[in-house]
Motif scaffolding. Structure first.
Motif, short mmCIF file in Angstrom:
data_model
loop_
_atom_site.label_atom_id
_atom_site.label_comp_id
_atom_site.label_asym_id
_atom_site.label_seq_id
_atom_site.Cartn_x
_atom_site.Cartn_y
_atom_site.Cartn_z
N THR A 306 0.85 -1.20 0.00
CA THR A 306 0.00 0.00 0.00
C THR A 306 0.88 1.24 0.00
N ASP A 307 0.24 2.38 -0.20
CA ASP A 307 0.96 3.66 -0.22
C ASP A 307 1.00 4.31 1.15
N GLU A 308 0.54 3.58 2.17
CA GLU A 308 0.38 4.18 3.50
C GLU A 308 1.69 4.77 4.02
N ALA A 309 2.81 4.03 3.88
CA ALA A 309 4.09 4.49 4.42
C ALA A 309 4.99 5.12 3.36
N ALA A 310 4.54 5.17 2.09
CA ALA A 310 5.42 5.64 1.02
C ALA A 310 5.82 7.10 1.21
N GLY A 311 4.83 7.95 1.55
CA GLY A 311 5.16 9.36 1.76
C GLY A 311 6.08 9.56 2.94
N ASP A 312 5.83 8.82 4.03
CA ASP A 312 6.70 8.91 5.20
C ASP A 312 8.11 8.44 4.87
N ALA A 313 8.21 7.39 4.03
CA ALA A 313 9.52 6.87 3.65
C ALA A 313 10.31 7.90 2.86
N ASP A 314 9.63 8.63 1.98
CA ASP A 314 10.32 9.69 1.23
C ASP A 314 10.87 10.75 2.18
N LEU A 315 10.08 11.11 3.18
CA LEU A 315 10.52 12.13 4.13
C LEU A 315 11.69 11.64 4.97
N ILE A 316 11.57 10.44 5.53
CA ILE A 316 12.64 9.89 6.35
C ILE A 316 13.90 9.66 5.51
N GLY A 317 13.72 9.17 4.28
CA GLY A 317 14.87 8.92 3.41
C GLY A 317 15.66 10.18 3.13
N ALA A 318 14.97 11.32 3.02
CA ALA A 318 15.65 12.58 2.76
C ALA A 318 16.49 13.04 3.95
N LEU A 319 16.20 12.50 5.14
CA LEU A 319 16.94 12.89 6.34
C LEU A 319 18.15 12.00 6.61
N LEU A 320 18.28 10.91 5.87
CA LEU A 320 19.39 9.98 6.10
C LEU A 320 20.66 10.49 5.44
N SER A 321 21.79 10.21 6.08
CA SER A 321 23.08 10.67 5.56
C SER A 321 24.16 9.63 5.82
N PHE A 322 23.88 8.39 5.43
CA PHE A 322 24.81 7.26 5.55
C PHE A 322 25.30 7.08 6.99
N GLU A 323 24.36 7.17 7.93
CA GLU A 323 24.69 6.93 9.33
C GLU A 323 24.98 5.45 9.55
N PRO A 324 25.95 5.14 10.41
CA PRO A 324 26.23 3.74 10.74
C PRO A 324 25.14 3.11 11.59
N ARG A 325 24.38 3.96 12.26
CA ARG A 325 23.29 3.49 13.12
C ARG A 325 22.16 4.50 13.04
N VAL A 326 21.04 4.08 12.50
CA VAL A 326 19.89 4.97 12.35
C VAL A 326 19.11 4.99 13.66
N GLU A 327 18.88 6.18 14.19
CA GLU A 327 18.18 6.35 15.47
C GLU A 327 16.73 6.76 15.20
N PRO A 328 15.76 5.85 15.35
CA PRO A 328 14.36 6.20 15.07
C PRO A 328 13.84 7.36 15.90
N ASP A 329 14.23 7.44 17.18
CA ASP A 329 13.75 8.54 18.02
C ASP A 329 14.18 9.89 17.46
N LEU A 330 15.45 9.99 17.04
CA LEU A 330 15.96 11.24 16.48
C LEU A 330 15.27 11.57 15.16
N LEU A 331 15.07 10.55 14.33
CA LEU A 331 14.39 10.78 13.05
C LEU A 331 12.94 11.22 13.27
N ALA A 332 12.28 10.64 14.26
CA ALA A 332 10.90 11.03 14.55
C ALA A 332 10.84 12.51 14.96
N GLU A 333 11.80 12.91 15.78
CA GLU A 333 11.83 14.31 16.22
C GLU A 333 12.11 15.25 15.06
N ARG A 334 13.04 14.88 14.19
CA ARG A 334 13.41 15.74 13.07
C ARG A 334 12.32 15.81 12.01
#
Length: 459
Positions: A306-334
């Motif tokens: 479904t497309d339910e998470a597709a828009g959220d994935a685009d937003l979260i993906g734009a915030l990633l910067s090749f981190e060795p460990r992705v922190e969901p709490d920090l991403l949620a805040e940002r």
């Protein structure tokens, strides 16, 4: 990364300015096109410096290359497939998949084993060729090894502009497997940890020709192999698929095993086997059966149906910067999203190869594989069939929790029961949801999600 697969089973072309090689103590890994923090690059330059543990690093890289060239099920000769390498700043991650699609391998070279300069973060393919493999096999001793991943002296063409181009078969199941394994292992926990001597003893005692699934049960300081599943056990489907670990045992510091919770009478499942080396981790993830590749597991289907998470994935993906460990709490805040939506978005990103999962740290990491979410969806025949059923109007809900799906085989009844969904089709009867949802369940979920979106939009 600059090139792409053009048809099912077609060859993917990698272009290098020169072959990788080991010359005068310099291990030069040539890079193909890749993605970095500053955008696409034809030949990214990630790292130059020392590998402080030369012998285990060379042996582990050779093991990784061996997995990529091996067909464990119905063995036959295969061509080289170049590993994917991600520089996450404090580590280098090298990944490959077996030719049969049933074994995923990763080598994490961690900060204690690296002494040099990180020039860029990102993901690329690196050339691994026959002469390099022969040279790696001769590396020994404790002297450090100079390493250049896409160094500038390697990332320039020759005077006549010559380049090295390799075309290798890259089956669709290889692409699907990369996405599946991240989603599957994200639910695993540490089940056993063996110290070096116990790990060596256990690994050397394993049967070599066993093809049926065995179960490793923690017993004192070691693991005991039994023929039937039991609570706390870890599935070992095809012990021979761990054989690339054998040359690394002389460097081993520990063996860790990860898997899902197992109940008595459970069916074979995937498992993760991690060998700790000096400053490194060599990881093998095995599919549930020797003859079964990851591409057909269907774990990603719920996330991409479904497309339910597709828009959220685009937003979260734009915030990633090749981190060795992705922190969901920090991403949620940002991002301003809830933690639940952020985690769902990370799962969606995992289905497109944009994040991997590290069982040792129980965390996602950012990397970019050479395909996108739309391509993964197109490669799943169950999902294509489910969307066709929705488009044909073959799905109708007779109650909030019950749908009827009309197919050539007759009517199929789909029931939603809290976090469990059942179907009356032969696929569900055979697999009970253990290999992902059937096309009827997917179709019902798609229609249900579309209805929820329409209601939300109308408010």
């Amino acid at each position: 990364m600059a090139s792409s697969t053009v048809a099912a089973g077609a060859a993917q072309a990698y272009t290098y300015t020169r072959p990788s090689g080991l010359d005068g103590g310099l291990l030069g890994l040539s890079t193909s096109g890749g993605t970095t923090t500053t955008g696409p690059r034809p030949h990214p330059h990630f790292f130059s410096g020392l590998l402080t543990q030369a012998a285990p690093a060379a042996a582990a890289l050779l093991a990784l290359a061996d997995v990529a060239q091996t067909r464990y099920h119905q063995p036959r000769p295969t061509s080289f497939r170049d590993p994917v390498v991600t520089c996450n700043g404090d580590r280098l991650r090298m990944e490959s998949f077996s030719a049969c699609g049933g074994v995923y391998a990763r080598l994490d070279v961690l900060e204690p084993a690296m002494d040099g300069d990180v020039h860029e973060r990102g993901t690329t393919n690196v050339d691994v060729n026959g002469p390099l493999r022969e040279a790696l096999a001769r590396v020994g001793g404790s002297d450090p090894l100079h390493l250049a991943v896409g160094a500038e002296e390697l990332a320039v063409t020759t005077m006549d502009g010559a380049v090295v181009e390799k075309k290798v078969p890259l089956p669709d199941r290889w692409l699907r497997g990369f996405a599946e394994v991240q989603v599957i292992t994200a639910g695993f926990d540490l089940r056993a940890e063996l110290k070096a001597t116990d790990a060596v003893r256990f690994m050397r005692s394993m049967p070599r020709r066993q093809r049926e699934a065995l179960w490793a049960v923690p017993a004192a300081r070691t693991l005991r192999l039994v023929p039937r599943p039991a609570k706390g056990a870890v599935c070992l489907a095809g012990p021979d698929r761990l054989r690339t670990m054998m040359p690394l045992l002389r460097f081993a510091r520990a063996l860790r095993v990860y898997g899902p919770s197992i109940a008595d009478g459970a069916s074979p499942v995937s498992s993760v086997w991690e060998l700790e080396l000096p400053g490194m981790r060599y990881v093998l993830t095995l599919s549930p059966q020797h003859s079964r590749g990851f591409s057909g597991e269907g774990a990603v289907l719920d996330a991409i149906s479904t497309d339910e998470a597709a828009g959220d994935a685009d937003l979260i993906g734009a915030l990633l910067s090749f981190e060795p460990r992705v922190e969901p709490d920090l991403l949620a805040e940002r991002s301003g999203l809830s933690l639940a939506r952020t985690k769902a978005a990370l799962t969606q990103l995992g289905t497109s190869g944009r994040v991997g999962f590290d069982a040792a740290e129980a965390a996602f990491f950012h990397r970019e594989l050479p395909y996108d979410a739309a391509r993964v969806a197109d490669l799943n025949p169950r999902l294509r069939s489910a969307r066709a059923l929705v488009d044909e109007g073959a799905v109708r809900f007779t109650a909030d929790d019950t749908a009827v799906v009309l197919t050539d085989g007759g009517e199929r009844l789909v029931r939603f029961e809290e976090d469990r969904v059942t179907c009356t089709c032969p696929w569900w009867f055979d697999h009970r949801g253990e290999r992902g949802p059937c096309k009827h369940v997917l179709a019902a979920r798609i229609l249900r999600s579309d209805a929820e979106v329409a209601v939300e939009a109308a408010r």
